[in-house]
Design an enzyme around this catalytic site. Structure first.
Site, PDB file in Angstrom:
ATOM      1  N   ASP A  34       0.822  -1.221   0.000  1.00 52.39           N
ATOM      2  CA  ASP A  34       0.000   0.000   0.000  1.00 52.39           C
ATOM      3  C   ASP A  34       0.851   1.264   0.000  1.00 52.39           C
ATOM      4  OD1 ASP A  34      -2.512  -1.209   0.010  1.00 52.39           O
ATOM      5  OD2 ASP A  34      -2.623  -1.268   2.198  1.00 52.39           O
ATOM      6  N   ARG A 115      -0.310   4.179  17.366  1.00 56.37           N
ATOM      7  CA  ARG A 115      -0.682   5.182  16.363  1.00 56.37           C
ATOM      8  C   ARG A 115      -0.483   6.633  16.789  1.00 56.37           C
ATOM      9  NH1 ARG A 115       0.112   1.314  13.374  1.00 56.37           N
ATOM     10  NH2 ARG A 115      -1.406   0.546  11.880  1.00 56.37           N
ATOM     11  N   ASP A 144      -7.538   3.027  12.734  1.00 55.64           N
ATOM     12  CA  ASP A 144      -6.224   3.671  12.671  1.00 55.64           C
ATOM     13  C   ASP A 144      -6.275   5.056  12.037  1.00 55.64           C
ATOM     14  OD1 ASP A 144      -4.939   1.610  13.985  1.00 55.64           O
ATOM     15  OD2 ASP A 144      -4.603   0.480  12.146  1.00 55.64           O
ATOM     16  N   SER A 199      -3.935  -9.193   6.777  1.00 61.52           N
ATOM     17  CA  SER A 199      -3.542  -7.823   7.059  1.00 61.52           C
ATOM     18  C   SER A 199      -2.953  -7.805   8.471  1.00 61.52           C
ATOM     19  CB  SER A 199      -4.770  -6.912   6.960  1.00 61.52           C
ATOM     20  OG  SER A 199      -4.510  -5.700   7.613  1.00 61.52           O
TER      21      SER A 199
HETATM   22  N1  ARG Z   1      -8.377  -3.979  15.645  1.00 66.47           N
HETATM   23  C1  ARG Z   1      -7.187  -3.431  16.168  1.00 66.47           C
HETATM   24  C2  ARG Z   1      -7.321  -1.972  16.391  1.00 66.47           C
HETATM   25  O1  ARG Z   1      -8.257  -1.382  15.976  1.00 66.47           O
HETATM   26  C3  ARG Z   1      -5.990  -3.761  15.278  1.00 66.47           C
HETATM   27  C4  ARG Z   1      -5.911  -2.959  14.040  1.00 66.47           C
HETATM   28  C5  ARG Z   1      -4.759  -3.370  13.193  1.00 66.47           C
HETATM   29  N2  ARG Z   1      -4.461  -2.370  12.196  1.00 66.47           N
HETATM   30  C6  ARG Z   1      -4.042  -2.647  10.973  1.00 66.47           C
HETATM   31  N3  ARG Z   1      -3.830  -1.628  10.193  1.00 66.47           N
HETATM   32  N4  ARG Z   1      -3.877  -3.863  10.512  1.00 66.47           N
HETATM   33  O2  ARG Z   1      -6.501  -1.354  17.016  1.00 66.47           O
END
Ligand code: ARG
Length: 423
Positions: A34, A115, A144, A199
């Site tokens: 990406d 993040r 995110d 992912s």
């Molecule tokens: N569900 C978790 C969260 O919202 C993990 C997210 C993982 N993020 C990713 N870009 N794969 O924090």
């Protein structure tokens, strides 16, 4: 042939960039498909310069020199690699430990904690590199984007944001085609030749997998999703005892050896992972309304959080313990929801720190085939007196003959109400 989608000229939020004002972009770059496509696409679609930032939060197995070279080869003006592990552990994970931070009863928040730090570093590097815009690779369906954009909008109202994945309307196949066309190398793990990969997001505190069969709630986990934690059925047949020493709510020793927090977390993760500890198959309520399933591997958190909680319970009173659980849940929710910079979070942290001033001591945990169970506790601050708690003894501060009077008064209102409602 894949043509990049038109850049939308309309903005929904104040911090979204107008295409004509995008001249130099700070891209949060992971080296994956990406963000590599994004690196080229931003140069093409906006005619803008791109500076990359890659943040090391302790994700295992990354070669940052390879990522940096890839960015430069794809036309980045520069690629900064920042090792933020110490800051992450000190300013994000230590508060999470003090707050027993779990969202939805099971998710130790590793991504959610990472993040705001990544976005804060993006702001710092964007400013020092003279960028007007920050770009990230989050989709429009996840949490995110909320965490990153809320951070940028809070800390740097002068900076704008673009989130190409949300707008470019390329699917995986189109991205791969775009990459081929533009000479962007594709790792085999990107699944170019077959199935889409999971992912993944990971750091010191854990790893998440989403996508593929994980989206089928009736599908039990396939073995290949576990890349960090040994499957419990393959874990050693002998249990292992681990001792974690805490000072003021933060772990400082592992089996008697004093370690920095980063090393201690890494070493704890290794031991717990070996014993199959830290697998979480989680249904989660996202902030953007979706309900999603995640497979988490969080071995260090699965060892350290229960140990911390046990010690905290030992040194706190019944009233502190009842009260703090609610604050812990509120803290976790704020962090999950991308509101790291919300003053309520620092208000709560002040409380967490005050309570944790006494959370000093040692907890022994037995690890065995997927389970971590507290087996020993010791603390100079324990609100515990073995002779008082004992069945065998009476006297001192505890008078058994006072108990009936206590029960009479303790149950008075409940008994009156029962009679009123039932007679
Ligand atoms: N569900 C978790 C969260 O919202 C993990 C997210 C993982 N993020 C990713 N870009 N794969 O924090």
């Amino acid at each position: 042939m894949s043509e990049p989608a038109e850049i939308p000229a309309t903005r929904t939020a104040s911090y979204e960039a107008d295409p004509e004002h995008v001249h130099r972009v700070l891209l949060l770059y992971s080296g994956g498909l990406d963000t590599s496509v994004m690196l080229k696409w931003i140069q093409d679609a906006y005619g803008a310069e791109v500076v990359c930032l890659t943040v090391n939060l302790g994700q295992p197995g990354e070669d940052y020199e390879v990522i940096r070279e890839k960015a430069l080869r794809l036309g980045a003006l520069d690629c900064h690699v920042v090792d933020a592990r110490e800051e992450f552990a000190r300013d994000y994970l230590a508060p999470a430990i003090r707050a027993n931070a779990l969202y939805g009863g099971g998710y130790p928040l590793f991504t959610a904690l990472g993040r705001p730090l990544i976005a804060k570093l993006a702001v710092e590097h964007a400013r020092s590199a003279g960028c007007d815009t920050i770009a990230h690779g989050c989709t429009g369906k996840g949490n995110d984007q909320v965490r990153i954009e809320a951070t940028v909008a809070t800390l740097a109202p002068e900076l704008k944001v673009i989130a190409p994945v949300r707008s470019w309307q390329m699917g995986r196949e189109e991205e791969i085609a775009y990459a081929r066309e533009h000479g962007i190398p594709i790792k085999s793990s990107s699944g170019a030749e077959g199935e889409a990969p999971y992912s993944i997001d990971d750091n010191l505190w854990g790893r998440s997998s989403e996508g593929r069969w994980i989206e089928d709630l009736e599908h039990a986990p396939e073995d290949d999703v576990f890349q960090l934690v040994t499957r419990p059925e393959e874990a050693p047949d002998e249990p292992e005892l681990v001792e974690l020493g805490f000072e003021h709510g933060v772990p400082v020793t592992l089996n008697g050896e004093r370690l920095g927090l980063v090393e201690l977390i890494e070493a704890s993760a290794e031991i717990a992972a070996r014993h199959g500890v830290g697998i979480i198959d989680h249904i989660e309520d996202r902030i953007v309304g979706l309900k999603v399933r995640d497979i988490y591997e969080a071995p260090a958190a699965a060892l350290i959080l229960p140990a911390h909680q046990e010690l905290e319970h030992l040194v706190c009173t019944i009233h502190q313990n009842q009260f703090k659980a609610g604050l812990d849940r509120q803290w976790s929710y704020l962090v999950y929801a991308g509101l790291w910079w919300e003053p309520l979070r620092s208000d709560l942290d002040a409380y967490m720190e005050h309570v944790n001033a006494l959370v000093t001591g040692t907890i022994g945990i037995k690890l065995y085939k997927g389970h971590a169970r507290v087996v020993t506790r010791s603390s100079p601050n324990a609100v515990y007196d073995a002779s008082l708690a004992s069945f065998a003894e009476s006297g001192g501060l505890f008078s058994q003959s006072a108990s009936p009077g206590f029960i009479e008064l303790w149950s008075l209102q409940s008994r009156m109400a029962w009679r009123l409602h039932n007679e």
